[in-house]
Enzyme design. Structure first.
Site, PDB file in Angstrom:
ATOM      1  N   ASN A 192      35.862  33.133  44.959  1.00  0.00           N
ATOM      2  CA  ASN A 192      34.431  32.876  44.821  1.00  0.00           C
ATOM      3  C   ASN A 192      33.868  33.300  43.466  1.00  0.00           C
ATOM      4  O   ASN A 192      32.840  32.788  43.037  1.00  0.00           O
ATOM      5  CB  ASN A 192      33.679  33.614  45.935  1.00  0.00           C
ATOM      6  CG  ASN A 192      32.192  33.618  45.731  1.00  0.00           C
ATOM      7  OD1 ASN A 192      31.514  32.597  45.889  1.00  0.00           O
ATOM      8  ND2 ASN A 192      31.644  34.769  45.336  1.00  0.00           N
ATOM      9  N   TYR A 225      30.926  25.138  32.537  1.00  0.00           N
ATOM     10  CA  TYR A 225      30.903  25.273  33.987  1.00  0.00           C
ATOM     11  C   TYR A 225      31.469  24.024  34.656  1.00  0.00           C
ATOM     12  O   TYR A 225      32.317  24.105  35.554  1.00  0.00           O
ATOM     13  CB  TYR A 225      29.472  25.523  34.458  1.00  0.00           C
ATOM     14  CG  TYR A 225      29.352  25.790  35.936  1.00  0.00           C
ATOM     15  CD1 TYR A 225      29.646  27.050  36.446  1.00  0.00           C
ATOM     16  CD2 TYR A 225      28.943  24.798  36.815  1.00  0.00           C
ATOM     17  CE1 TYR A 225      29.534  27.306  37.812  1.00  0.00           C
ATOM     18  CE2 TYR A 225      28.831  25.043  38.175  1.00  0.00           C
ATOM     19  CZ  TYR A 225      29.130  26.300  38.664  1.00  0.00           C
ATOM     20  OH  TYR A 225      29.026  26.543  40.013  1.00  0.00           O
TER      21      TYR A 225
END
Length: 248
Positions: A85, A153
């Site tokens: 995560n 990203y």
């Protein structure tokens, strides 16, 4: 799922913290990791100090990840679930103005860190008895549809999708199930700015809706509940009103 062992990276805040809470509710012992020991320890105390175990680690550091997994092995003897995560965003600046340090930071935290953890999880899951385990990677709707000024990203999340596919294929014969959850606008520190407006594809600024991280956590808990002969390979959980499907 009682007495199973999970490791959640980026587990001290936001989505990771919500996932940890949900897994504890399903009977897991959960090791949470992140760079800030104090934040991790506070999260462990808040959720359940008897079931949540804080171990500080920068997942972009290969040796630190190896040490993390040694700690898990020494304490619990096995690993049933890895939730990759941990991740960072990047400054919303024109691609050509992005400092190389920001590019490397995103690659390290979002991609290399997941790869390092998968490597160590494979080694542990292949050797333990009973053999196997599950890995869930945190992807993003950005892997399908990027935002403006988000090259680092977006690139890392595209890469996570490829990593999930390769790891899923390579893990099959060892009873390792690998899947991915793609998240759209979960309410967290990373998405706090969305209520004030975020750049759209046409260059305009508009606020966007978010959803409670508990919805993500429930989805991950369901994925984790399956036997190893079943797998949710990909799942998208997103704010229904966000500008993702369609042209605006």
């Amino acid at each position: 799922m009682a007495d199973k062992i999970a490791l959640v990276t980026g587990g001290g805040t936001g989505v990771g913290k919500a996932i940890t809470r949900a897994l504890v509710g399903e009977g897991f012992q959960v090791v949470i990791t992140g760079r800030r020991a104090g934040v991790l320890e506070d999260a462990a105390k808040e959720i359940d100090a008897g079931s949540v175990h804080a171990v500080a680690c920068d997942v972009s550091d290969r040796e630190a990840v190896a040490s993390l997994f040694r700690t898990v092995g020494e304490k619990f003897g096995r690993l049933d679930l890895l939730v990759n995560n941990a991740g960072v965003s990047s400054p919303s600046v024109p691609l050509e103005d992005l400092p190389v340090e920001e590019w490397n930071k995103a690659i390290g935290a979002n991609l290399s860190g997941s790869f390092f953890c998968i490597q160590e999880a494979f080694r542990m899951m292949k050797a333990q008895k009973p053999r196997g385990g599950r890995i869930i990677n945190n992807g993003s709707v950005s892997a399908t549809t990027p935002r403006p000024n988000s090259a680092p990203y977006t690139a890392t999340k595209h890469a996570i999708t490829g990593l999930t596919k390769s790891a899923s294929l390579d893990g099959r014969r060892f009873d390792i199930a690998v899947g991915q959850i793609d998240i759209g606008n979960a309410a967290s520190e990373m998405t706090a700015k969305m209520s004030g407006g975020v750049m759209q594809a046409d260059g305009s600024m508009k606020p966007e809706p978010t959803i409670d991280t508990a919805h993500i956590a429930r989805a991950v808990a369901y994925m984790a509940s399956l036997p190893l002969d079943a797998n949710v390979f990909t799942m998208t959980v997103m704010a229904n009103q966000m500008p993702f499907v369609g042209r605006g």
